[in-house]
Design a protein around this motif. Structure first.
Motif, PDB file in Angstrom:
ATOM      1  N   MET A   1       0.841  -1.193   0.000  1.00 14.31           N
ATOM      2  CA  MET A   1       0.000   0.000   0.000  1.00 14.31           C
ATOM      3  C   MET A   1       0.881   1.249   0.000  1.00 14.31           C
ATOM      4  O   MET A   1       1.854   1.331   0.755  1.00 14.31           O
ATOM      5  N   ILE A   2       0.561   2.211  -0.854  1.00 14.95           N
ATOM      6  CA  ILE A   2       1.287   3.465  -0.881  1.00 14.95           C
ATOM      7  C   ILE A   2       0.682   4.386   0.178  1.00 14.95           C
ATOM      8  O   ILE A   2      -0.483   4.801   0.076  1.00 14.95           O
ATOM      9  N   LYS A   3       1.442   4.711   1.204  1.00 20.35           N
ATOM     10  CA  LYS A   3       0.910   5.407   2.365  1.00 20.35           C
ATOM     11  C   LYS A   3       0.363   6.785   2.026  1.00 20.35           C
ATOM     12  O   LYS A   3      -0.652   7.212   2.580  1.00 20.35           O
ATOM     13  N   SER A   4       1.025   7.501   1.105  1.00 22.27           N
ATOM     14  CA  SER A   4       0.549   8.843   0.781  1.00 22.27           C
ATOM     15  C   SER A   4      -0.823   8.811   0.110  1.00 22.27           C
ATOM     16  O   SER A   4      -1.674   9.670   0.368  1.00 22.27           O
ATOM     17  N   VAL A   5      -1.050   7.802  -0.741  1.00 11.83           N
ATOM     18  CA  VAL A   5      -2.357   7.656  -1.388  1.00 11.83           C
ATOM     19  C   VAL A   5      -3.417   7.308  -0.351  1.00 11.83           C
ATOM     20  O   VAL A   5      -4.530   7.859  -0.358  1.00 11.83           O
ATOM     21  N   ASP A   6      -3.080   6.404   0.561  1.00  7.70           N
ATOM     22  CA  ASP A   6      -3.992   6.016   1.635  1.00  7.70           C
ATOM     23  C   ASP A   6      -4.387   7.233   2.469  1.00  7.70           C
ATOM     24  O   ASP A   6      -5.561   7.424   2.791  1.00  7.70           O
ATOM     25  N   LYS A   7      -3.424   8.069   2.817  1.00  9.68           N
ATOM     26  CA  LYS A   7      -3.703   9.257   3.632  1.00  9.68           C
ATOM     27  C   LYS A   7      -4.587  10.246   2.880  1.00  9.68           C
ATOM     28  O   LYS A   7      -5.524  10.817   3.454  1.00  9.68           O
ATOM     29  N   ALA A   8      -4.297  10.465   1.597  1.00 10.59           N
ATOM     30  CA  ALA A   8      -5.078  11.413   0.813  1.00 10.59           C
ATOM     31  C   ALA A   8      -6.529  10.966   0.695  1.00 10.59           C
ATOM     32  O   ALA A   8      -7.460  11.762   0.869  1.00 10.59           O
ATOM     33  N   LEU A   9      -6.726   9.672   0.426  1.00  8.71           N
ATOM     34  CA  LEU A   9      -8.093   9.161   0.297  1.00  8.71           C
ATOM     35  C   LEU A   9      -8.813   9.203   1.637  1.00  8.71           C
ATOM     36  O   LEU A   9     -10.031   9.445   1.695  1.00  8.71           O
ATOM     37  N   ARG A  10      -8.079   8.989   2.711  1.00  9.28           N
ATOM     38  CA  ARG A  10      -8.683   9.067   4.043  1.00  9.28           C
ATOM     39  C   ARG A  10      -9.206  10.479   4.303  1.00  9.28           C
ATOM     40  O   ARG A  10     -10.298  10.665   4.845  1.00  9.28           O
ATOM     41  N   LEU A  11      -8.449  11.494   3.905  1.00  8.75           N
ATOM     42  CA  LEU A  11      -8.893  12.873   4.096  1.00  8.75           C
ATOM     43  C   LEU A  11     -10.137  13.175   3.267  1.00  8.75           C
ATOM     44  O   LEU A  11     -11.057  13.855   3.734  1.00  8.75           O
ATOM     45  N   LEU A  12     -10.174  12.667   2.035  1.00 10.84           N
ATOM     46  CA  LEU A  12     -11.356  12.876   1.200  1.00 10.84           C
ATOM     47  C   LEU A  12     -12.588  12.234   1.824  1.00 10.84           C
ATOM     48  O   LEU A  12     -13.684  12.815   1.814  1.00 10.84           O
ATOM     49  N   GLU A  13     -12.428  11.041   2.368  1.00 12.26           N
ATOM     50  CA  GLU A  13     -13.557  10.360   2.998  1.00 12.26           C
ATOM     51  C   GLU A  13     -14.039  11.120   4.230  1.00 12.26           C
ATOM     52  O   GLU A  13     -15.245  11.234   4.476  1.00 12.26           O
ATOM     53  N   ILE A  14     -13.103  11.650   5.026  1.00 12.08           N
ATOM     54  CA  ILE A  14     -13.472  12.416   6.217  1.00 12.08           C
ATOM     55  C   ILE A  14     -14.252  13.666   5.820  1.00 12.08           C
ATOM     56  O   ILE A  14     -15.301  13.974   6.404  1.00 12.08           O
ATOM     57  N   LEU A  15     -13.784  14.380   4.822  1.00 13.62           N
ATOM     58  CA  LEU A  15     -14.488  15.578   4.371  1.00 13.62           C
ATOM     59  C   LEU A  15     -15.862  15.246   3.803  1.00 13.62           C
ATOM     60  O   LEU A  15     -16.823  16.007   3.971  1.00 13.62           O
ATOM     61  N   SER A  16     -15.976  14.091   3.131  1.00 14.34           N
ATOM     62  CA  SER A  16     -17.263  13.711   2.534  1.00 14.34           C
ATOM     63  C   SER A  16     -18.309  13.371   3.583  1.00 14.34           C
ATOM     64  O   SER A  16     -19.510  13.450   3.324  1.00 14.34           O
ATOM     65  N   GLN A  17     -17.850  12.993   4.781  1.00 14.22           N
ATOM     66  CA  GLN A  17     -18.780  12.603   5.844  1.00 14.22           C
ATOM     67  C   GLN A  17     -19.244  13.779   6.693  1.00 14.22           C
ATOM     68  O   GLN A  17     -20.112  13.627   7.548  1.00 14.22           O
ATOM     69  N   SER A  18     -18.665  14.951   6.457  1.00 13.32           N
ATOM     70  CA  SER A  18     -19.034  16.137   7.222  1.00 13.32           C
ATOM     71  C   SER A  18     -20.057  16.962   6.446  1.00 13.32           C
ATOM     72  O   SER A  18     -19.968  17.101   5.226  1.00 13.32           O
ATOM     73  N   ASP A  19     -21.038  17.506   7.146  1.00 10.90           N
ATOM     74  CA  ASP A  19     -22.051  18.313   6.484  1.00 10.90           C
ATOM     75  C   ASP A  19     -21.676  19.793   6.447  1.00 10.90           C
ATOM     76  O   ASP A  19     -22.482  20.644   6.085  1.00 10.90           O
TER      77      ASP A  19
END
Length: 262
Positions: A1-19
Motif C-alpha cells: 500500500m502506498i501510504k501517501s495515497v492512503d492518507k489522501a483518500l482518508r482525508l477525502l472520505e473524512i471531508l465527505s462525511q461532514s455536512d
C-alpha cells in the motif's frame, strides 16, 4: 500500500462525511495525521482541484470534482443507462424510493435511484453503501453471491439496530428463504426508519448482477402490499434484463462488478 495515497483518500472520505467545512485541527484529529502532514496533503488535494479552502482559509471542504469523476463513471455504465427509464416507470406505481444496487465486496452500492414522492421518506443517494446483510438489495446480492462472499459476510455481521441479523445461522436461513421465494425484505435493519423489498436482476447467463428495490418508511407494509411490490419489482426487473445490452448481446459486462454466481 502506498501510504501517501492512503492518507489522501482518508482525508477525502473524512471531508465527505461532514455536512460542513472542517478546520485543519479537526481533520487532523479525525484522520490520526499530524497537523503538518494533514496540511500538506490538503494543499496537494486543493492544487488538484478536489479540495477548496473557505472563508479565511482555515476551513476545508470538498469540491464537486469527485462527483464529476463518479458521474462520468455512472453515465458510462450500460446497466444504468438501460435501467434508468425503467426505474422511472416503476416510480410511477409507488411513492417510495426506487433503487438499483450492485455488490462491491461485502457492501451494496446504489448506482441509480428515483427519489421518493412520499411526504415522510428516507433519503437514498447515489453511491450510498450498506453492508449486504442490512438492506433488502444487499440481501439479494448476498443470497446469490459466491460461497466465499457469504462466508466472509458471516464473519462481519455488524449490528446497527436490534433487528440487524448478527447470527450466522440466522443469516443462512435468510439466504435460503430469499433463494426459495425470489425476493428479499429488510425491516429496520440498517436504521429504525427504513424498510425495503428487493428482487434480483440477472445477466443473460443467469448470474445476479444487481438488485432492484423499493424502500422507505412504509409503516403500513402488509403482506398484501409486499406481494404487490414484489410483482412490480419482478415485472420491471424483467424489463431491465431485456433492455440491458449485457443481457442481450453480452456487451457491457465489464461496466458493472463481476456478476455473482447464481
Amino acid at each position: 500500500m502506498i501510504k501517501s495515497v492512503d492518507k489522501a483518500l482518508r482525508l477525502l472520505e473524512i471531508l465527505s462525511q461532514s455536512d460542513r467545512p472542517m478546520r485543519l485541527r479537526d481533520i487532523s484529529d479525525a484522520s490520526g495525521l499530524t497537523r503538518s502532514n494533514a496540511f500538506r496533503m490538503l494543499q496537494t488535494l486543493r492544487d488538484l482541484g478536489y479540495v477548496q479552502q473557505n472563508g479565511d482559509g482555515s476551513y476545508y471542504d470538498l469540491t464537486l470534482k469527485l462527483f464529476e469523476v463518479s458521474a462520468r463513471k455512472v453515465a458510462s455504465n450500460s446497466l444504468v443507462s438501460a435501467a434508468h427509464p425503467i426505474l422511472q416507470r416503476l416510480s410511477e406505481h409507488v411513492t417510495e424510493n426506487v433503487m438499483l444496487s450492485v455488490r462491491e465486496d461485502l457492501t451494496s452500492v446504489v448506482i441509480d435511484r428515483i427519489e421518493s414522492r412520499a411526504f415522510v421518506r428516507t433519503f437514498a443517494y447515489l453511491g450510498a453503501r450498506a453492508p449486504l446483510h442490512t438492506v433488502s438489495g444487499g440481501k439479494v446480492l448476498l443470497a446469490y453471491a459466491p460461497d466465499e462472499v457469504v462466508a466472509a459476510m458471516s464473519q462481519n455481521l455488524v449490528r446497527f439496530t436490534a433487528r440487524t441479523i448478527t447470527d450466522p445461522d440466522r443469516l443462512a436461513q435468510e439466504i435460503a428463504a430469499i433463494r426459495k421465494r425470489g425476493y428479499a425484505t429488510a425491516f429496520h435493519e440498517i436504521n429504525e426508519a427504513a424498510r425495503g423489498v428487493a428482487v434480483p436482476i440477472r445477466s443473460r447467463h443467469g448470474d445476479v448482477v444487481a438488485a432492484l428495490s423499493i424502500s422507505g418508511p412504509m409503516e403500513d407494509l402488509s403482506d398484501e402490499l409486499i406481494g404487490d411490490f414484489v410483482a412490480f419489482l419482478k415485472e420491471h426487473a424483467a424489463l431491465i434484463e431485456r433492455a440491458w445490452p449485457g443481457t442481450n448481446q453480452g456487451a457491457g459486462l465489464s461496466s458493472v462488478p463481476r456478476p455473482s454466481s447464481a
